[in-house]
Design an enzyme around this catalytic site. Structure first.
Site, mmCIF file in Angstrom:
data_model
loop_
_atom_site.group_PDB
_atom_site.id
_atom_site.type_symbol
_atom_site.label_atom_id
_atom_site.label_comp_id
_atom_site.label_asym_id
_atom_site.label_seq_id
_atom_site.Cartn_x
_atom_site.Cartn_y
_atom_site.Cartn_z
ATOM 1 N N HIS A 124 -87.216 -10.499 66.944
ATOM 2 C CA HIS A 124 -88.614 -10.252 67.294
ATOM 3 C C HIS A 124 -88.940 -10.949 68.607
ATOM 4 C CE1 HIS A 124 -88.444 -13.895 64.801
ATOM 5 N NE2 HIS A 124 -89.502 -14.333 65.465
ATOM 6 N N ILE A 125 -89.782 -10.309 69.387
ATOM 7 C CA ILE A 125 -90.207 -10.837 70.683
ATOM 8 C C ILE A 125 -91.696 -11.144 70.598
ATOM 9 C CG2 ILE A 125 -90.487 -10.360 73.147
ATOM 10 C CD1 ILE A 125 -87.924 -8.392 71.187
#
Length: 255
Positions: A124-125
């Protein structure tokens, strides 16, 4: 399902999550469940070959369906999508009409990147505003995980900055991108150099524990006082968003 795998259910069944703001075949963009700023989103790639890759390695390999560069460019488009979601939302809440003002807000007060030691298993960013004005911002780990080199900006994940990936491009073979010895330090003034990310868990944990609190807007430091830091962040928040509209119109992650 353990909390470390909490995103897998959202990846598999995004229609069942109230946190989802955008979804297609490639990614899910969600509101962070424990937002550390007035706006805090997560871009979560859905591809099964990608989702369990370490964020420092994911773009430094080639896959059956795309190269590391192609993956980076694709995810980068969704990072920009998340920034646009935040910008449009803040514009609506604050009544901002001028496009130049909105662009300046994005350029100066939004950041995107990853934690060197992720807290959850699925890639996840983070896309987050830099005010860090949130009741969920409670301790040193919370703050320093976004304001020290524990947090790696998305721009520095570009595989073209990875020496081993460049060797991969030339020989069309796979490699161990996790080796510290595979790359050299990137100088801020010369991005033609290769990036070397800090990977030692002990070093990264020490960065979190030992780095004094520092405002990312004005660079003022507050030692180890979370109380003084939060008082200052509250004033910075009022100054930044008060210049754009009424900050009382904003509540945490209200989309």
């Amino acid at each position: 399902m353990s909390f470390a795998n909490a995103f897998q259910k959202i990846i598999d069944q995004p229609e069942k999550s109230d946190s989802v703001l955008f979804v297609d075949e490639n990614v899910v963009i969600i509101k962070d469940m424990f937002p550390k700023a007035i706006r805090h989103l997560l871009v979560i790639p859905r591809h099964p070959d990608v989702t369990h890759k370490h964020p420092l390695d994911v773009f430094n390999s080639n896959y059956k369906e795309f190269t590391g560069e192609e993956l980076y460019e694709m995810v980068g488009e969704y990072v920009e999508k998340a920034k646009d979601l935040i910008a449009d939302n803040l514009s609506d809440k604050l009544g901002i009409k001028d496009k130049a003002t909105i662009q300046d807000l994005k350029n100066e007060y939004f950041k995107a990147g990853i934690h060197s030691i992720p807290s959850l298993n699925n890639l996840h960013i983070h896309v987050i505003t830099k005010d860090f004005h949130s009741p969920k911002m409670k301790n040193k780990k919370h703050y320093n995980s976004f304001t020290t080199k524990f947090f790696v900006n998305f721009d520095l994940l570009n595989p073209l900055y990875n020496k081993a990936y460049n060797r991969l491009r030339s020989r069309n073979d796979d490699f161990d991108s996790g080796s510290d010895a595979s790359s050299a330090e990137l100088k801020d003034s010369d991005q033609s150099e290769f990036v070397r990310h800090t990977r030692s868990v002990a070093v990264l944990e020490d960065i979190i524990k030992s780095t004094p609190f520092k405002c990312t807007i004005c660079n003022k430091t507050f030692g180890n006082s979370m109380v003084k830091l939060k008082e200052h962040l509250s004033e910075e928040y009022k100054t930044i968003f008060g210049a754009l509209g009424n900050p009382e119109n904003l509540t945490i992650n209200d989309f």
